[in-house]
Design a protein around this motif. Sequence first.
Motif, PDB file in Angstrom:
ATOM      1  N   SER A  10      -3.862   9.437   0.757  1.00  0.00           N
ATOM      2  CA  SER A  10      -3.750   7.985   0.717  1.00  0.00           C
ATOM      3  C   SER A  10      -4.805   7.346   1.611  1.00  0.00           C
ATOM      4  CB  SER A  10      -2.342   7.556   1.140  1.00  0.00           C
ATOM      5  OG  SER A  10      -2.093   7.938   2.472  1.00  0.00           O
ATOM      6  N   ARG A  11      -4.912   6.042   1.543  1.00  0.00           N
ATOM      7  CA  ARG A  11      -5.865   5.274   2.342  1.00  0.00           C
ATOM      8  C   ARG A  11      -5.152   4.719   3.560  1.00  0.00           C
ATOM      9  NH1 ARG A  11      -8.966  -0.201   0.361  1.00  0.00           N
ATOM     10  NH2 ARG A  11     -10.649  -0.144   1.880  1.00  0.00           N
ATOM     11  N   LEU A  12      -5.762   4.879   4.689  1.00  0.00           N
ATOM     12  CA  LEU A  12      -5.216   4.349   5.926  1.00  0.00           C
ATOM     13  C   LEU A  12      -5.399   2.840   5.969  1.00  0.00           C
ATOM     14  CD1 LEU A  12      -4.040   4.922   8.764  1.00  0.00           C
ATOM     15  CD2 LEU A  12      -6.408   5.163   9.556  1.00  0.00           C
ATOM     16  N   GLU A  36       9.205   4.584   2.932  1.00  0.00           N
ATOM     17  CA  GLU A  36       8.140   5.378   2.321  1.00  0.00           C
ATOM     18  C   GLU A  36       6.796   5.184   3.039  1.00  0.00           C
ATOM     19  OE1 GLU A  36       7.882   1.372   0.228  1.00  0.00           O
ATOM     20  OE2 GLU A  36       9.453   2.614   1.095  1.00  0.00           O
ATOM     21  N   VAL A  37       6.673   4.099   3.813  1.00  0.00           N
ATOM     22  CA  VAL A  37       5.436   3.833   4.553  1.00  0.00           C
ATOM     23  C   VAL A  37       5.504   4.558   5.894  1.00  0.00           C
ATOM     24  CG1 VAL A  37       3.998   2.061   5.653  1.00  0.00           C
ATOM     25  CG2 VAL A  37       5.101   1.588   3.442  1.00  0.00           C
ATOM     26  N   ALA A  97       0.001  12.503   7.445  1.00  0.00           N
ATOM     27  CA  ALA A  97       0.542  11.488   6.533  1.00  0.00           C
ATOM     28  C   ALA A  97      -0.435  11.202   5.400  1.00  0.00           C
ATOM     29  CB  ALA A  97       0.865  10.203   7.302  1.00  0.00           C
ATOM     30  N   LEU A  98      -1.712  11.072   5.726  1.00  0.00           N
ATOM     31  CA  LEU A  98      -2.718  10.797   4.695  1.00  0.00           C
ATOM     32  C   LEU A  98      -2.829  11.955   3.712  1.00  0.00           C
ATOM     33  CD1 LEU A  98      -5.516   9.120   6.850  1.00  0.00           C
ATOM     34  CD2 LEU A  98      -3.938   7.996   5.264  1.00  0.00           C
ATOM     35  N   ALA A 104       0.008   4.807   4.761  1.00  0.00           N
ATOM     36  CA  ALA A 104      -0.043   4.984   6.214  1.00  0.00           C
ATOM     37  C   ALA A 104      -0.578   3.733   6.892  1.00  0.00           C
ATOM     38  CB  ALA A 104      -0.922   6.186   6.557  1.00  0.00           C
ATOM     39  N   LEU A 105       0.105   3.331   7.967  1.00  0.00           N
ATOM     40  CA  LEU A 105      -0.242   2.110   8.684  1.00  0.00           C
ATOM     41  C   LEU A 105      -0.407   2.395  10.169  1.00  0.00           C
ATOM     42  CD1 LEU A 105      -0.467  -1.046   8.733  1.00  0.00           C
ATOM     43  CD2 LEU A 105       2.016  -1.077   9.093  1.00  0.00           C
ATOM     44  N   LEU A 106      -1.519   1.910  10.721  1.00  0.00           N
ATOM     45  CA  LEU A 106      -1.710   1.899  12.172  1.00  0.00           C
ATOM     46  C   LEU A 106      -1.598   0.457  12.619  1.00  0.00           C
ATOM     47  CD1 LEU A 106      -4.882   4.072  12.950  1.00  0.00           C
ATOM     48  CD2 LEU A 106      -2.518   4.795  12.813  1.00  0.00           C
TER      49      LEU A 106
END
Length: 191
Positions: A10-12, A36-37, A97-98, A104-106
């Motif tokens: 996935s994209r960060l 799910e995130v 996670a990626l 994925a969230l920072l």
Amino acid sequence: MTEQDKPAPSRLVVLAGPTAVGKGTVANVIREEHPEVWISVSATTRPARPGEIDGVHYWFVSDERFDEMIAEGELLEWAVVHSAARYGTPRGPVEEALAAGRPALLEIDLQGARQVKASMPEALFVFLKPPSWEELVRRLVGRGTESEEERERRLASARVELAAESEFDVAIVNHEVREAAGQLLTLMRPV
């Protein structure tokens, strides 16, 4: 598991903005309503605020442990924030996670976002901004979690942070938390 069975990476998404803009509150809405995130938990050398839980809100670590994490390359980014404590994003969980294909969230500060941009320019960088300067001040004072000296330090940082909006791919105005979280979730969906 064969190659074709593996999920696509996935994209960060990196969420940053000035102090007291509501980054943590927006991330908490997503955490509670969208399991799910995957949301990164930062390490910090600052003491826990009332109600904060180690490993949930932050990993509260000593200065010595933080130094070890830097030396071992365990942090994707790290910075001294508000001329006080250090904060950083543990690298391993982000990469896991990626690789698993999870959204994925920072949720990090401006300095950290700049470091991530240097090492992961393919990420989507989202700037969360307040409706106005006056509203930002009201929110910071209304939290009641900082001393007057700390508030002044954070407001000085916020002026600098607000000027960095053009460094981001997209901006969201945090008029209302659920609305801002919804806009962020829309940006996180695969294209």
